[in-house]
Design an enzyme around this catalytic site. Structure first.
Site, mmCIF file in Angstrom:
data_model
loop_
_atom_site.group_PDB
_atom_site.id
_atom_site.type_symbol
_atom_site.label_atom_id
_atom_site.label_comp_id
_atom_site.label_asym_id
_atom_site.label_seq_id
_atom_site.Cartn_x
_atom_site.Cartn_y
_atom_site.Cartn_z
ATOM 1 N N HIS A 235 11.936 -17.654 20.049
ATOM 2 C CA HIS A 235 12.286 -18.103 18.486
ATOM 3 C C HIS A 235 13.295 -19.020 18.555
ATOM 4 C CE1 HIS A 235 9.646 -15.246 17.223
ATOM 5 N NE2 HIS A 235 10.319 -14.061 17.877
ATOM 6 N N ARG A 291 20.019 -24.282 4.661
ATOM 7 C CA ARG A 291 21.012 -25.110 5.304
ATOM 8 C C ARG A 291 20.237 -26.440 5.751
ATOM 9 N NH1 ARG A 291 18.925 -21.584 9.047
ATOM 10 N NH2 ARG A 291 18.046 -22.414 10.859
HETATM 11 C C1 MV4 Z 1 4.687 -14.273 11.900
HETATM 12 C C2 MV4 Z 1 3.854 -14.465 12.848
HETATM 13 C C3 MV4 Z 1 2.374 -14.210 12.668
HETATM 14 N N1 MV4 Z 1 1.890 -13.790 11.263
HETATM 15 N N2 MV4 Z 1 4.007 -13.761 10.460
HETATM 16 C C4 MV4 Z 1 8.798 -15.389 13.834
HETATM 17 C C5 MV4 Z 1 10.048 -16.147 13.229
HETATM 18 C C6 MV4 Z 1 9.755 -15.842 12.032
HETATM 19 N N3 MV4 Z 1 10.445 -17.009 11.222
HETATM 20 C C7 MV4 Z 1 8.490 -15.381 11.651
HETATM 21 N N4 MV4 Z 1 7.640 -15.353 12.905
HETATM 22 C C8 MV4 Z 1 6.469 -15.230 12.913
HETATM 23 N N5 MV4 Z 1 5.892 -14.600 11.641
HETATM 24 C C9 MV4 Z 1 2.840 -13.312 10.302
HETATM 25 N N6 MV4 Z 1 2.374 -12.804 9.264
HETATM 26 C C10 MV4 Z 1 4.455 -15.177 13.776
HETATM 27 C C11 MV4 Z 1 5.657 -15.292 13.849
HETATM 28 C C12 MV4 Z 1 5.908 -15.845 15.219
HETATM 29 C C13 MV4 Z 1 6.523 -17.290 15.233
HETATM 30 C C14 MV4 Z 1 6.713 -18.077 14.227
HETATM 31 C C15 MV4 Z 1 7.252 -19.283 14.304
HETATM 32 C C16 MV4 Z 1 7.390 -19.769 15.365
HETATM 33 C C17 MV4 Z 1 7.263 -19.002 16.664
HETATM 34 C C18 MV4 Z 1 6.879 -17.801 16.482
HETATM 35 C C19 MV4 Z 1 6.722 -17.160 17.528
HETATM 36 C C20 MV4 Z 1 6.146 -15.858 17.729
HETATM 37 C C21 MV4 Z 1 5.951 -15.387 16.346
#
Ligand code: MV4
Length: 450
Positions: A235, A291
């Site tokens: 992340h 931000r």
């Molecule tokens: C998710 C997802 C898949 N499906 N939501 C990780 C950080 C947070 N901002 C939201 N995240 C995720 N939400 C759904 N419904 C996968 C992630 C996620 C991810 C998102 C953005 C950038 C990198 C990531 C790495 C792993 C999981």
């Protein structure tokens, strides 16, 4: 009119804000911990004031120390940078109560977007496309089962007080859901003191696309296109680019217009980022950041705008210096984050920088607070600089990035520079063909875990 700004941050972002102040004829006040007496932001500001010992909780996060520093120096406004107090609604309320100006959104907007359930409800109500899932909180394991069977597996359980990847649990089928639900709840309670969770359909292989928005607090707002920030490890973003390699102009105009309209209707003021997952040509809202973000320079590069200047303008009651029609994309920009970390495990590597040489030349911007002989303290984030390149197209930006990395000298500590030199040899990266899972898969393959 604001004529003195206190910069409640350190490192490259403190310099970034001080530079905007200087260009606008506004005096700047640096604050620093005792570990940062020799930091570059202290030297570059017009004034500096020590606000506490090294731990951030007793200095950069100390609300009384920062408010007192405003009183002592006569600063009328506070720029929070990113991290630290930048999305702390209680802090913003205290700033407002002291008749000081917070350079950012209102405490109410920060509170709404800080609670992920409220954020999603609000944005859905404003016409922003969201990930299918529960309507608000899911109170029991039974309710979780009902919703999951409606939307279909896999699902993800998220903490409303989470965000940025904290407090999420994946459930691939109904057997996994009870454990995912109860651990998500318990972890949310322990980490945030709030055990409210919600459920979404899990998207298997999306990109992370975020839209830069800007409101003037008077019901007007613009968008400045998207950034693709899919390359992340645990992340933490490491490589960001604008425009997104797979977003075309009609798509940008449509989703950007939806976001600008949404923030205009809530009377949003200042810079904001609307985060989406993007899969199979569809956008799914996940969170909004209230931000200025680390990766804002790629947007500045392609639009020729100074986002910190605009933040200060709208906080002063002035209009934005551009309208939507004025905003036109010029070329392509890429940012890489330079961290004081040792590969392959990214362990923090603070210490003395014995030699530093920043790259330069056409289309190269180095945002860093490093200098020859600087000792990076061990107490803070490992980000030590951002290298931003701009070219007429993506290919030129990539060539420039490779050239600039070759000019960069940071001796005495370990950095993430070699990672980028390797990434620039990868056909997928050169083609822009990557999703949120690409980097972790590549790293695990390289270190022989897979
Ligand atoms: C998710 C997802 C898949 N499906 N939501 C990780 C950080 C947070 N901002 C939201 N995240 C995720 N939400 C759904 N419904 C996968 C992630 C996620 C991810 C998102 C953005 C950038 C990198 C990531 C790495 C792993 C999981």
């Amino acid at each position: 009119m604001i004529d003195k700004i206190l910069v409640a941050n350190r490192g490259e972002i403190a310099l970034r804000v001080i530079r905007a102040c200087r260009e606008m004829g506004i005096r700047s006040v640096a604050v620093h911990s005792t570990a940062d007496s020799d930091a570059m932001h202290v030297r570059m500001a017009d004034e500096a004031i020590c606000i506490g010992p090294p731990p951030a909780a007793e200095s950069y996060l100390s609300v009384p120390a920062i408010i007192s520093a405003c009183d002592i120096t006569g600063a009328q406004a506070i720029h929070p940078g990113y991290g630290f107090l930048s999305e702390n609604a209680k802090f913003v309320q205290i700033v407002e109560d002291h008749s000081l100006t917070f350079i950012g959104p209102t405490a109410d907007h920060i509170r709404v977007m800080g609670d992920k359930i409220t954020a999603k409800e609000t944005m859905a109500g404003l016409g922003v496309p969201c990930v299918p899932g529960s309507e608000g909180e899911v109170p029991t394991a039974d309710a979780a089962q009902t919703i999951a069977s409606e939307i279909g597996y896999p699902v993800i359980v998220k903490a409303t007080a989470g965000g940025g990847g904290r407090g999420m649990k994946l459930a691939r089928d109904r057997h996994e859901l009870d454990v995912a639900f109860s651990t998500a709840r318990a972890e949310a309670k322990a980490a945030f003191g709030n055990d409210e969770v919600y459920i979404e359909k899990y998207l298997g292989n999306p990109r992370h696309i975020e839209i830069q928005v800007f409101g003037d607090g008077k019901g007007n707002a613009v968008h400045l296109g998207e950034r693709d920030c899919s390359l992340q490890r645990r992340h933490q973003k490491i490589f960001e680019e604008a425009p997104g390699p797979v977003i075309d102009e009609p798509t940008r105009t449509r989703i950007g217009g939806i976001c600008a309209d949404a923030v205009a209707r809530i009377g949003y003021i200042g810079a904001g980022t609307v985060e989406f997952l993007y899969e199979d040509g569809e956008f799914y809202f996940i969170e909004m950041n209230t931000r200025l973000q680390v990766e804002h320079p790629v947007t500045e590069a392609i639009f020729g705008a100074d986002l910190v200047r605009e933040q200060i303008r709208v906080a002063s009651g002035l209009p934005l210096s551009f309208t939507q029609d004025d905003l036109e994309i010029n070329g392509h920009a890429i940012e890489v984050r330079l961290n004081a970390e040792k590969l392959p495990d990214f362990r923090p590597s603070p210490g003395r920088v014995t030699q530093y040489h920043a790259p330069g030349g056409l289309g190269v911007r180095m945002d860093s607070a490093l200098y020859d002989g600087y000792a990076i303290p061990p107490y803070y984030d490992s980000l030590i600089g951002k290298l931003i390149v701009h070219g007429r197209d993506r290919q030129e930006a990539l060539a420039r990035l490779s050239r600039a990395l070759g000019e960069l000298i940071i001796d005495g500590i370990d950095t993430t520079v070699p990672l980028f030199e390797e990434l620039l040899l990868e056909p997928d990266i050169l083609r822009g063909d990557y999703t949120i899972h690409w980097l972790e898969e590549w790293l695990s393959y390289r270190t022989g875990e897979a």
